[in-house]
Structure formats: C-alpha cells, structure tokens
Design a protein around this motif. Structure first.
Motif, PDB file in Angstrom:
ATOM      1  N   UNK A 113     -88.700  15.737 -53.628  1.00 51.46           N
ATOM      2  CA  UNK A 113     -88.980  16.151 -52.159  1.00 51.46           C
ATOM      3  C   UNK A 113     -88.386  15.161 -51.312  1.00 51.46           C
ATOM      4  N   UNK A 114     -87.986  15.733 -50.094  1.00 49.39           N
ATOM      5  CA  UNK A 114     -87.445  15.046 -48.910  1.00 49.39           C
ATOM      6  C   UNK A 114     -88.530  14.958 -47.668  1.00 49.39           C
ATOM      7  N   UNK A 115     -88.920  13.682 -47.388  1.00 49.86           N
ATOM      8  CA  UNK A 115     -89.629  13.439 -46.487  1.00 49.86           C
ATOM      9  C   UNK A 115     -89.204  12.392 -45.527  1.00 49.86           C
ATOM     10  N   UNK A 116     -90.032  12.151 -44.499  1.00 48.68           N
ATOM     11  CA  UNK A 116     -89.480  11.266 -43.293  1.00 48.68           C
ATOM     12  C   UNK A 116     -88.806   9.953 -44.013  1.00 48.68           C
ATOM     13  N   UNK A 117     -87.454   9.802 -44.036  1.00 44.16           N
ATOM     14  CA  UNK A 117     -87.057   8.364 -44.487  1.00 44.16           C
ATOM     15  C   UNK A 117     -87.065   7.952 -45.927  1.00 44.16           C
ATOM     16  N   UNK A 118     -87.489   9.076 -46.922  1.00 41.36           N
ATOM     17  CA  UNK A 118     -87.548   8.849 -48.196  1.00 41.36           C
ATOM     18  C   UNK A 118     -87.645   9.913 -49.173  1.00 41.36           C
ATOM     19  N   UNK A 119     -87.237   9.831 -50.611  1.00 39.44           N
ATOM     20  CA  UNK A 119     -87.270  10.764 -51.357  1.00 39.44           C
ATOM     21  C   UNK A 119     -88.361  10.638 -52.201  1.00 39.44           C
ATOM     22  N   UNK A 120     -89.232  11.564 -52.689  1.00 33.35           N
ATOM     23  CA  UNK A 120     -90.446  11.422 -53.356  1.00 33.35           C
ATOM     24  C   UNK A 120     -90.559  12.284 -54.417  1.00 33.35           C
ATOM     25  N   UNK A 121     -90.754  11.756 -55.755  1.00 36.71           N
ATOM     26  CA  UNK A 121     -90.967  12.658 -56.714  1.00 36.71           C
ATOM     27  C   UNK A 121     -91.812  12.180 -57.867  1.00 36.71           C
ATOM     28  N   UNK A 122     -91.975  12.900 -58.976  1.00 35.71           N
ATOM     29  CA  UNK A 122     -92.826  12.323 -60.073  1.00 35.71           C
ATOM     30  C   UNK A 122     -91.682  12.403 -61.298  1.00 35.71           C
ATOM     31  N   UNK A 123     -91.765  11.433 -62.221  1.00 39.24           N
ATOM     32  CA  UNK A 123     -90.789  11.448 -63.383  1.00 39.24           C
ATOM     33  C   UNK A 123     -91.705  11.259 -64.729  1.00 39.24           C
ATOM     34  N   UNK A 124     -91.401  12.264 -65.556  1.00 40.57           N
ATOM     35  CA  UNK A 124     -91.944  12.232 -66.861  1.00 40.57           C
ATOM     36  C   UNK A 124     -91.323  11.050 -67.734  1.00 40.57           C
ATOM     37  N   UNK A 125     -92.215  10.011 -68.302  1.00 37.67           N
ATOM     38  CA  UNK A 125     -91.979   8.942 -68.967  1.00 37.67           C
ATOM     39  C   UNK A 125     -92.576   9.017 -70.209  1.00 37.67           C
ATOM     40  N   UNK A 126     -92.868   7.781 -70.875  1.00 39.79           N
ATOM     41  CA  UNK A 126     -93.360   7.768 -72.207  1.00 39.79           C
ATOM     42  C   UNK A 126     -94.942   7.906 -72.165  1.00 39.79           C
ATOM     43  N   UNK A 127     -95.636   8.143 -71.094  1.00 45.94           N
ATOM     44  CA  UNK A 127     -97.072   8.146 -70.803  1.00 45.94           C
ATOM     45  C   UNK A 127     -97.442   9.465 -70.739  1.00 45.94           C
ATOM     46  N   UNK A 128     -98.543   9.894 -70.898  1.00 45.30           N
ATOM     47  CA  UNK A 128     -99.152  11.208 -70.740  1.00 45.30           C
ATOM     48  C   UNK A 128     -99.030  11.825 -69.324  1.00 45.30           C
ATOM     49  N   UNK A 129     -99.326  10.992 -68.314  1.00 44.17           N
ATOM     50  CA  UNK A 129     -98.857  11.345 -67.112  1.00 44.17           C
ATOM     51  C   UNK A 129     -97.823  10.947 -66.407  1.00 44.17           C
ATOM     52  N   UNK A 130     -97.260  11.679 -65.543  1.00 43.87           N
ATOM     53  CA  UNK A 130     -95.810  11.470 -65.126  1.00 43.87           C
ATOM     54  C   UNK A 130     -95.945  10.344 -64.005  1.00 43.87           C
ATOM     55  N   UNK A 131     -94.913   9.479 -63.802  1.00 44.46           N
ATOM     56  CA  UNK A 131     -95.162   8.235 -62.809  1.00 44.46           C
ATOM     57  C   UNK A 131     -94.533   8.626 -61.339  1.00 44.46           C
ATOM     58  N   UNK A 132     -95.261   8.230 -60.260  1.00 44.67           N
ATOM     59  CA  UNK A 132     -95.028   8.385 -59.036  1.00 44.67           C
ATOM     60  C   UNK A 132     -93.905   7.608 -58.405  1.00 44.67           C
ATOM     61  N   UNK A 133     -92.794   7.974 -57.861  1.00 48.63           N
ATOM     62  CA  UNK A 133     -91.655   7.401 -57.642  1.00 48.63           C
ATOM     63  C   UNK A 133     -91.117   7.955 -55.938  1.00 48.63           C
ATOM     64  N   UNK A 134     -90.917   6.802 -55.641  1.00 50.85           N
ATOM     65  CA  UNK A 134     -90.437   6.713 -54.063  1.00 50.85           C
ATOM     66  C   UNK A 134     -89.044   5.987 -53.808  1.00 50.85           C
ATOM     67  N   UNK A 135     -87.914   6.622 -53.462  1.00 53.28           N
ATOM     68  CA  UNK A 135     -86.635   5.947 -52.892  1.00 53.28           C
ATOM     69  C   UNK A 135     -87.015   5.787 -51.345  1.00 53.28           C
TER      70      UNK A 135
END
Length: 285
Positions: free
Chosen positions: A90-112
């Motif tokens: 997702x594109x938000x004000x001044x940042x990219x926001x996403x969730x990424x599926x990793x090695x754990x059960x729940x995805x991780x929350x990421x911001x750039x």
C-alpha cells in the motif's frame, strides 16, 4: 629471461591476486574488462549486484535497499519478492506499507519510509510544475526532472528508513528488501505513485494547470514580468500511438458493422474484403 627473486632453493613467483567472484559481471570488474550498460552496484558488505533497468525513482528505492544491507539479506529478500511473499503493498503518505510472509506463522509488518518533506518543500515542487508545465507530463511518463524528483521523492544521497517487526536486529532485513523491490516495480509501472506518496494527485494538478493557464498568460504579459519576452516553456507535443489499423483492430467488430448494411453473408464478406483491399492500397509504400 626474467630473473626471479630467490632465497636458497626457494623461488617466489607472483601469479597475481586471486579473488572469488559470483558473476561474469564481477569477473569483468576484477580483470578490468569493460562492463555492459547495466549498472553494477555494491551492497554494504561490498558484494556486487547487477541492477535492473528502472525509472529514476524506482532505481532510488532499489539502490537504497542494496547499499544498506549485506549480500545474504539482499539475496533472500529478492527471493521473497520474486516468490510472492509480499502479500500486499500500500502507498500511504510518505511511505510504502506491506506485510511479508516469513518463517513464522504470522506475516511481518514492514514499512519503507521516504525522507521527510515539509509543506514549503512541496510548495516549491508545485511552483516548479507551475513554471514548467511540461515537467508534469514528463513525470507521468516516468521521466522526472532531477530537481523535482529530489523534492517529491528523494535525492541520491538521502537515506530511506525501514521498519519491520521481525526478530532480525539489522537495519535492513530481508523483509524490508522484498518490500523495497516490489515498491520499485510499482513505481516503475506507475510513476504517478511518486505524487501520491506526497498526497498529490496528478489529474488534479493537470486540471489546475489548465484552469490557471489564462492567469499565467496574463501575468506573463504584464509590464515588468520576467516572462514578458521569453515566455514560459511550452508543453510537450502530444505523442499519439501509431499502429496499423487493420492488424490491431478487432475484425469481429468490423464484420458486425458490415452486417448492418449487408443483405447476405456474402455481401458482408465482400464488404470487409473491399475495405481490407482499400486499406492496403492507401498504406502501400
């Protein structure tokens, strides 16, 4: 014959420095051979990677992630991006926001996060577009003026910030890399995202430029105006798509159109054939 340095019965021979490489491009760098037009960048640990050909804002995202981490994390992040681990972006004000599926059960929350911009800086960018309306048209096609891109997105020497709730304590984890690469692809495919990141809408800006064109012309014609003699920069000429009509058209639609003026199927086929012959005659070199 070259005299080799010796001590007793031991002879030293320098065969040249050896260095392990991971790609043909890196081998060319070591041997001094000319590298092709694709840019080769280094990660924080010094390893080299070949960069895809992106638009300028997308390259900034890609380069920043590559230079801020090591080869291992960058490689794993690229695999995550290519493997579909980035679940949403997702594109938000001044940042990219996403969730990424990793090695754990729940995805991780990421911001750039892009470098912060204040109101006066955005106003400066808008003033640039007002003075040179062609900058907006070029930006919509992914060709950004360097000064405009520095304000709206980031300059080449500014740092992006990365946030992830995974256990990795590094500044840029593989999840942040994956989001950065997908964000680069997104910006490359839709340059208007650069404006959306600063809460600007390209279509609204375009409409505002059209509405204020008359006032700009009046101000430019006023006595003492810096644009009285030189005028403003003219907008770019339209570039309509040039394509062969018959080859790129839907022939089913042409047949349906001919049905409305044909008594029989034979008449319809003859009408279409006549149009094709006429088209060939008009476009023949």
């Amino acid at each position: 014959m070259v005299q080799r340095p010796q001590e007793g019965n031991v002879t030293w021979v320098n065969f040249g420095q050896r260095k392990k490489v991971s790609s043909a491009e890196e081998a060319r760098l070591v041997t001094g051979e000319r590298v092709d037009s694709k840019q080769v960048l280094k990660t924080r640990a010094g390893e080299t990677h070949e960069q895809p050909e992106f638009s300028d804002p997308a390259q900034l995202l890609y380069n920043a992630a590559m230079r801020a981490t090591d080869q291992g994390r960058f490689t794993r992040g690229r695999r995550y991006a290519e493997g579909g681990n980035v679940l949403d972006l997702r594109v938000e004000s001044g940042r990219f926001v996403s969730t990424v599926a990793g090695s754990q059960n729940e995805p991780f929350n990421v911001m750039v996060l892009l470098p912060y911009r204040e109101g006066p800086e955005i106003t400066e960018a808008l003033d640039m577009i007002t003075r040179q309306p062609s900058l907006l048209d070029l930006a919509r096609r992914g060709r950004f003026d360097r000064g405009l891109l520095d304000i709206l997105f980031a300059s080449s020497d500014e740092r992006f910030r990365y946030r992830c709730d995974c256990p990795d304590l590094s500044d840029v984890c593989k999840h942040a890399v994956a989001v950065s690469l997908k964000a680069a692809e997104l910006v490359d495919s839709d340059p208007s995202m650069v404006f959306r990141l600063r809460n600007l809408d390209v279509n609204t800006l375009d409409q505002q430029l059209r509405e204020t064109a008359g006032q700009r012309a009046k101000d430019s014609a006023a006595e003492g105006s810096e644009f009285f003699w030189a005028g403003h920069e003219l907008p770019a000429l339209p570039q309509p798509k040039v394509a062969p009509m018959i080859e790129d058209s839907d022939l089913d639609l042409l047949h349906k159109a001919m049905q409305t003026i044909s008594f029989t199927n034979i008449d319809q086929l003859r009408a279409v054939s006549d149009l094709e012959d006429l088209y060939d005659a008009l476009t023949r070199n």
